[in-house]
Design a protein around this motif. Structure first.
Motif, PDB file in Angstrom:
ATOM      1  N   ILE A  29       4.300  -5.579  -4.797  1.00 20.55           N
ATOM      2  CA  ILE A  29       4.107  -4.140  -4.660  1.00 20.55           C
ATOM      3  C   ILE A  29       2.732  -3.891  -4.080  1.00 20.55           C
ATOM      4  O   ILE A  29       1.846  -4.749  -4.149  1.00 20.55           O
ATOM      5  CB  ILE A  29       4.249  -3.410  -6.006  1.00 20.55           C
ATOM      6  CG1 ILE A  29       3.225  -3.950  -7.007  1.00 20.55           C
ATOM      7  CG2 ILE A  29       5.662  -3.525  -6.546  1.00 20.55           C
ATOM      8  CD1 ILE A  29       3.186  -3.185  -8.296  1.00 20.55           C
ATOM      9  N   HIS A  30       2.533  -2.726  -3.494  1.00 15.90           N
ATOM     10  CA  HIS A  30       1.229  -2.379  -2.953  1.00 15.90           C
ATOM     11  C   HIS A  30       1.079  -0.871  -2.939  1.00 15.90           C
ATOM     12  O   HIS A  30       2.067  -0.118  -3.007  1.00 15.90           O
ATOM     13  CB  HIS A  30       1.038  -2.955  -1.546  1.00 15.90           C
ATOM     14  CG  HIS A  30       2.056  -2.514  -0.558  1.00 15.90           C
ATOM     15  ND1 HIS A  30       1.917  -1.393   0.229  1.00 15.90           N
ATOM     16  CD2 HIS A  30       3.275  -3.033  -0.224  1.00 15.90           C
ATOM     17  CE1 HIS A  30       2.970  -1.256   1.010  1.00 15.90           C
ATOM     18  NE2 HIS A  30       3.827  -2.232   0.759  1.00 15.90           N
ATOM     19  N   GLY A  31      -0.166  -0.411  -2.874  1.00 14.05           N
ATOM     20  CA  GLY A  31      -0.453   1.012  -2.839  1.00 14.05           C
ATOM     21  C   GLY A  31      -1.770   1.269  -2.148  1.00 14.05           C
ATOM     22  O   GLY A  31      -2.651   0.388  -2.096  1.00 14.05           O
ATOM     23  N   ASN A  32      -1.913   2.472  -1.617  1.00 14.91           N
ATOM     24  CA  ASN A  32      -3.118   2.827  -0.868  1.00 14.91           C
ATOM     25  C   ASN A  32      -3.403   4.308  -1.072  1.00 14.91           C
ATOM     26  O   ASN A  32      -2.497   5.147  -0.968  1.00 14.91           O
ATOM     27  CB  ASN A  32      -2.914   2.524   0.617  1.00 14.91           C
ATOM     28  CG  ASN A  32      -4.211   2.492   1.394  1.00 14.91           C
ATOM     29  OD1 ASN A  32      -5.080   3.350   1.223  1.00 14.91           O
ATOM     30  ND2 ASN A  32      -4.347   1.500   2.261  1.00 14.91           N
ATOM     31  N   ASP A  33      -4.672   4.630  -1.369  1.00 17.50           N
ATOM     32  CA  ASP A  33      -5.055   6.029  -1.526  1.00 17.50           C
ATOM     33  C   ASP A  33      -4.779   6.849  -0.278  1.00 17.50           C
ATOM     34  O   ASP A  33      -4.520   8.057  -0.358  1.00 17.50           O
ATOM     35  CB  ASP A  33      -6.550   6.124  -1.867  1.00 17.50           C
ATOM     36  CG  ASP A  33      -6.811   5.988  -3.357  1.00 17.50           C
ATOM     37  OD1 ASP A  33      -5.916   6.332  -4.146  1.00 17.50           O
ATOM     38  OD2 ASP A  33      -7.900   5.527  -3.739  1.00 17.50           O
ATOM     39  N   ASP A  34      -4.838   6.221   0.881  1.00 19.90           N
ATOM     40  CA  ASP A  34      -4.637   6.963   2.133  1.00 19.90           C
ATOM     41  C   ASP A  34      -3.251   7.580   2.224  1.00 19.90           C
ATOM     42  O   ASP A  34      -3.049   8.579   2.916  1.00 19.90           O
ATOM     43  CB  ASP A  34      -4.865   6.043   3.335  1.00 19.90           C
ATOM     44  CG  ASP A  34      -6.316   5.583   3.447  1.00 19.90           C
ATOM     45  OD1 ASP A  34      -7.190   6.256   2.856  1.00 19.90           O
ATOM     46  OD2 ASP A  34      -6.574   4.557   4.115  1.00 19.90           O
ATOM     47  N   VAL A  35      -2.273   6.985   1.532  1.00 19.29           N
ATOM     48  CA  VAL A  35      -0.897   7.465   1.611  1.00 19.29           C
ATOM     49  C   VAL A  35      -0.743   8.834   0.953  1.00 19.29           C
ATOM     50  O   VAL A  35       0.141   9.619   1.323  1.00 19.29           O
ATOM     51  CB  VAL A  35       0.057   6.441   0.954  1.00 19.29           C
ATOM     52  CG1 VAL A  35       1.492   6.945   0.945  1.00 19.29           C
ATOM     53  CG2 VAL A  35      -0.025   5.116   1.687  1.00 19.29           C
ATOM     54  N   MET A  36      -1.611   9.161  -0.013  1.00 18.78           N
ATOM     55  CA  MET A  36      -1.466  10.392  -0.774  1.00 18.78           C
ATOM     56  C   MET A  36      -1.937  11.624  -0.011  1.00 18.78           C
ATOM     57  O   MET A  36      -1.565  12.742  -0.345  1.00 18.78           O
ATOM     58  CB  MET A  36      -2.231  10.273  -2.097  1.00 18.78           C
ATOM     59  CG  MET A  36      -1.708   9.181  -3.011  1.00 18.78           C
ATOM     60  SD  MET A  36       0.056   9.325  -3.366  1.00 18.78           S
ATOM     61  CE  MET A  36       0.134  10.926  -4.154  1.00 18.78           C
TER      62      MET A  36
END
Length: 260
Positions: free
Chosen positions: A74-81
């Motif tokens: 899994i991965h996540g990025n603040d930029d996506v929000m």
């Protein structure tokens, strides 16, 4: 952990005592999603790869028991929000997960059974269970770092963490007969874990925020934004797994005894 292992062993250990056993082995591939401090909202298109293998025992026409192993990322990025607070923080992570679980499935239709006059070659189902998850997380944060001499520069702070936690599983699925020995299926499952650091950020059980992994040189303004409350950040992190699978069914045709 002990309760989950006991559940899995109970499924397997009682198998020889069950009547009219039907066994399946199968495997699947799919995608893993995440929701937590970095991405408080579920983003279906922010997905990492996943694969699973399982053994299913069809206990009755309505109930099946399954033991499953899962590996994924899994991965996540603040930029996506696309949110000012997330943009300032500039946090991103990647986590590798390994899961072992035991699950109970309830079939809504009379799927592959001779216990009813109406037999269906497909069925939707729901499932629930528990297991154990091991994860390794790597994270990066774009930060304003003070050098100690009054000079402020842009930099990147990196780190890693790992945990082993209990997992609770709940989901829905659909399976269909391909041939007398083969099934295919699709399912979506949510995983609740007893941990808030799947993404490398989070709160301890006493409610305090984890800032111990950050160096003392980080600018107080950045630290404030890192701690700033965002929707859902106090909730435990979650991950999801959607997969398509194929399975092979072992069965015997029970012939009636011959008359003498």
């Amino acid at each position: 952990m002990k309760k989950n292992l006991f559940l899995i062993l109970l499924f397997v250990g009682t198998a020889p005592l069950l009547h009219a056993q039907l066994w399946e082995i199968g495997a699947g591939v799919g995608g893993c999603n995440y929701k937590g401090d970095v991405m408080p909202k579920f983003k279906p298109f922010v997905v990492g790869p996943g694969a699973n293998a399982f053994v299913r025992m069809n206990y009755s026409r309505s109930v099946s028991l399954k033991v499953q192993g899962l590996i994924g990322q899994i991965h996540g990025n603040d930029d996506v929000m696309h949110d000012p607070f997330h943009d300032i923080r500039g946090f991103n992570f990647k986590a590798n997960i390994m899961e072992a679980s035991g699950q109970i499935e309830y079939n809504f239709m009379n799927f592959r059974t001779n216990a009813s006059r109406i037999v269906n070659n497909w069925t939707p189902y729901v499932f629930a269970g528990g297991g154990y998850t091991m994860r390794t997380t790597e994270y990066h944060i774009k930060s304003i770092i003070s050098t100690g001499t009054g000079v402020v520069t842009n930099g990147v702070i990196s780190g890693s963490s790992n945990t082993q936690v209990n997992t609770w599983v709940l989901g829905i699925g659909f399976k269909k007969e391909l041939s007398p020995h083969w099934n295919w299926g699709v399912e979506f499952g949510s995983r609740w874990i007893n941990d808030d650091f799947l993404d490398g950020l989070g709160h301890y059980n006493n409610g305090t925020y984890n800032s111990g992994t950050l160096p003392a040189s980080i600018d107080p303004l950045v630290l404030l934004n890192l701690k700033r409350q965002l929707p859902g950040t106090r909730a435990k992190d979650m991950y999801y797994y959607t997969n398509f699978s194929i399975s092979y069914l072992f069965y015997k045709v029970h012939c009636p005894p011959t008359r003498r």
